[in-house]
Scaffold this motif. Structure first.
Motif, PDB file in Angstrom:
ATOM      1  N   ASP A   1      -4.236 -42.292   4.174  1.00 32.17           N
ATOM      2  CA  ASP A   1      -3.621 -42.728   5.431  1.00 32.17           C
ATOM      3  C   ASP A   1      -3.012 -44.120   5.282  1.00 32.17           C
ATOM      4  N   GLN A   2      -3.676 -44.987   4.537  1.00 39.07           N
ATOM      5  CA  GLN A   2      -3.140 -46.335   4.311  1.00 39.07           C
ATOM      6  C   GLN A   2      -1.838 -46.272   3.521  1.00 39.07           C
ATOM      7  N   LEU A   3      -1.775 -45.380   2.530  1.00 39.25           N
ATOM      8  CA  LEU A   3      -0.539 -45.223   1.753  1.00 39.25           C
ATOM      9  C   LEU A   3       0.597 -44.698   2.628  1.00 39.25           C
ATOM     10  N   VAL A   4       0.284 -43.800   3.558  1.00 41.49           N
ATOM     11  CA  VAL A   4       1.301 -43.302   4.506  1.00 41.49           C
ATOM     12  C   VAL A   4       1.760 -44.447   5.403  1.00 41.49           C
ATOM     13  N   HIS A   5       0.796 -45.210   5.906  1.00 38.15           N
ATOM     14  CA  HIS A   5       1.101 -46.338   6.802  1.00 38.15           C
ATOM     15  C   HIS A   5       2.008 -47.362   6.119  1.00 38.15           C
TER      16      HIS A   5
END
Length: 114
Positions: free
Chosen positions: A11-15
């Protein structure tokens, strides 16, 4: 094993725009599997250290995973039960290394049983 969930990292990589939201589940799975692998490595070496068997732990770790992936084996219902069974197996192997007198006869018998 909720502690080994890779979704937060994905999710952090998507963000941050590094990966697409569509690829997030794949990355989460990869992170989770990587964390499980690191946990297994650490556990093997901790058990080896506690049982005064660091060299056997290294040899065991190098030989067992490729053998298991080629030979198959028991499939536990959950990853936790798989992990716990793996710990038990590791302790038994290290105990056998320490306590069985390794003579040609014992090696043949253990090989035959295996």
């Amino acid at each position: 094993m909720k502690l080994l969930n890779g979704s937060r990292w994905a999710d952090q990589l998507v963000h941050e725009g590094i990966i697409s939201a569509e690829d997030s589940p794949l990355y989460a799975y990869g992170f989770k599997q990587g964390l499980i692998l690191l946990l297994n490595i650490a556990t093997t070496f901790i058990i080896g250290a506690l049982m005064d068997s660091l060299w056997p732990a290294l040899i065991f770790f190098l030989c067992y995973p490729p053998l298991r992936s080629m030979a198959g084996g028991y499939h536990a219902r959950t990853q936790l039960s798989c992990y716990l069974l793996g710990i038990g197996l590791t302790v038994i192997v290290f105990a056998m290394i320490q306590w069985i007198p390794w003579t040609p006869i014992s090696i043949v018998l253990i090989t035959a049983v295996a």
